[in-house]
Design an enzyme around this catalytic site. Structure first.
Site, PDB file in Angstrom:
ATOM      1  N   TYR A   1      42.980  43.967  38.178  1.00  0.00           N
ATOM      2  CA  TYR A   1      42.017  44.154  37.102  1.00  0.00           C
ATOM      3  C   TYR A   1      41.369  45.534  37.228  1.00  0.00           C
ATOM      4  O   TYR A   1      41.736  46.323  38.094  1.00  0.00           O
ATOM      5  CB  TYR A   1      41.012  42.993  37.095  1.00  0.00           C
ATOM      6  CG  TYR A   1      41.707  41.657  36.882  1.00  0.00           C
ATOM      7  CD1 TYR A   1      42.654  41.515  35.864  1.00  0.00           C
ATOM      8  CD2 TYR A   1      41.468  40.568  37.704  1.00  0.00           C
ATOM      9  CE1 TYR A   1      43.324  40.313  35.668  1.00  0.00           C
ATOM     10  CE2 TYR A   1      42.146  39.369  37.523  1.00  0.00           C
ATOM     11  CZ  TYR A   1      43.073  39.248  36.502  1.00  0.00           C
ATOM     12  OH  TYR A   1      43.753  38.065  36.325  1.00  0.00           O
TER      13      TYR A   1
ATOM     14  N   GLY B   1      41.417  27.094  45.765  1.00  0.00           N
ATOM     15  CA  GLY B   1      41.639  27.175  44.330  1.00  0.00           C
ATOM     16  C   GLY B   1      42.460  25.998  43.850  1.00  0.00           C
ATOM     17  O   GLY B   1      41.942  24.975  43.419  1.00  0.00           O
TER      18      GLY B   1
END
Length: 329
Positions: A158, A298
């Site tokens: 990102y 996660g």
């Protein structure tokens, strides 16, 4: 883990139930998914956002519930840069053209993530300052929403990662070229966030410890950056990897990223580890051998939101259960 379930960036009933269930399930810390600092910073049109004050209310409902049930609410704030404007993974995850609801993306340099994608617009210095301000404003809103931990997402290809990588940043100004220049955006964002984020509340930074690509960012770079972030007052490095180079080959195996947290931890900063960690035996070994200070889950918590409670039951640890569930102990 991104839920891709928002409309115009707003948290809704899905998010409330999703995060609330993990709190009831015994998680100690719940980090809300990558939440965009600007509409154009979203990975998909369905990402969470915190770019205006009206988005605080839905998130505040979540933090209140999480804290009532014994967990700590944190949030990860992000800007996707050239990896923005994509479809959701469940329908292919391809970049969305403008006529199909996409938008122009931005990056440190006009280099697309994949050859089939549109070339992003190169950010000028005025636009960079705007983005730094967006991170600061979002951090303040996170505080107002009741979050107790803030994580700056500087990994997975990102925008911030795009800046510190020599493969995606070909700038010749003070934001490109040398190591010191390429990490400048992250340091400036961190400093801006620290002006509004309470010093008593932990500040994490998520980094990709390596890009798994020749000539790219590597572990030694991350160690050097972690030393700088420690001096700047960052509390913990969330150690992940990859995401910036589409052709990278990641050797995914059980606990394959633990080595990063172990090595970065030697700088004196706290670290967390992630990735293919699915058993209490793995977690105990990592913590007891001081390879990380924190385990973040996660996919395992997507599969089983009650993993913490069930794990404690199996090991005989006496942890508090919601009174509504005590008959199941």
């Amino acid at each position: 883990m991104c839920q891709y379930s928002s409309v115009n960036g707003f948290a809704n009933d899905w998010h409330f139930v999703h995060y609330g269930t993990r709190a009831v399930g015994g998680a100690g810390l719940i980090l809300v998914e990558a939440t965009s600092v600007a509409p154009e910073g979203r990975i998909t049109p369905f990402d969470l956002g915190l770019w205006n004050d009206t988005q605080i209310v839905g998130l505040q409902k979540i933090t209140n519930f999480v804290h009532q049930h014994g967990a700590v609410a944190g949030i990860q704030i992000a800007h996707a840069g050239r990896k923005a404007s994509h479809d959701v993974p469940s329908t292919g995850g391809k970049q969305l053209p403008i006529q199909e609801g996409g938008w122009h993306t931005v990056a440190p340099s006009p280099i697309a993530f994949e050859p089939t994608e549109l070339i992003p617009d190169e950010l000028d210095k005025t636009e960079i300052k705007t983005i730094i301000g967006q991170f600061k404003a979002t951090a303040l809103r996170a505080k107002q929403a009741g979050f107790k931990v803030l994580e700056i997402h500087a990994a997975h290809g990102y925008l911030i990662h795009q800046f510190y990588s020599p493969l995606s940043n070909k700038r010749t100004d003070e934001y490109g070229g040398s190591f010191e220049n390429r990490i400048r955006l992250l340091l400036e964002i961190t400093a801006a966030v620290q002006t509004v984020w309470p010093v008593e509340n932990p500040l994490f930074v998520r980094l990709s410890a390596t890009e798994w690509a020749e000539g790219g960012w590597g572990l030694n770079d991350t160690i050097a950056l972690s030393k700088v972030l420690l001096e700047q007052g960052v509390d913990l490095i969330d150690c992940s990897s990859g995401g910036n180079i589409a052709t990278a080959k990641v050797p995914v195996t059980a606990g394959y990223q633990v080595i990063f947290s172990e090595e970065i931890r030697k700088t004196g900063i706290l670290t967390s580890t992630v990735g293919m960690i699915t058993s209490t035996e793995q977690m105990a070994d990592i913590l007891e051998t001081e390879k990380a200070d924190l385990i973040l889950l996660g996919r395992e918590l997507l599969r089983n939101p009650y993993f913490p409670l069930l794990s404690a039951l199996q090991t005989g640890d006496n942890v508090a259960w919601p009174k509504q569930y005590t008959r199941a102990k």
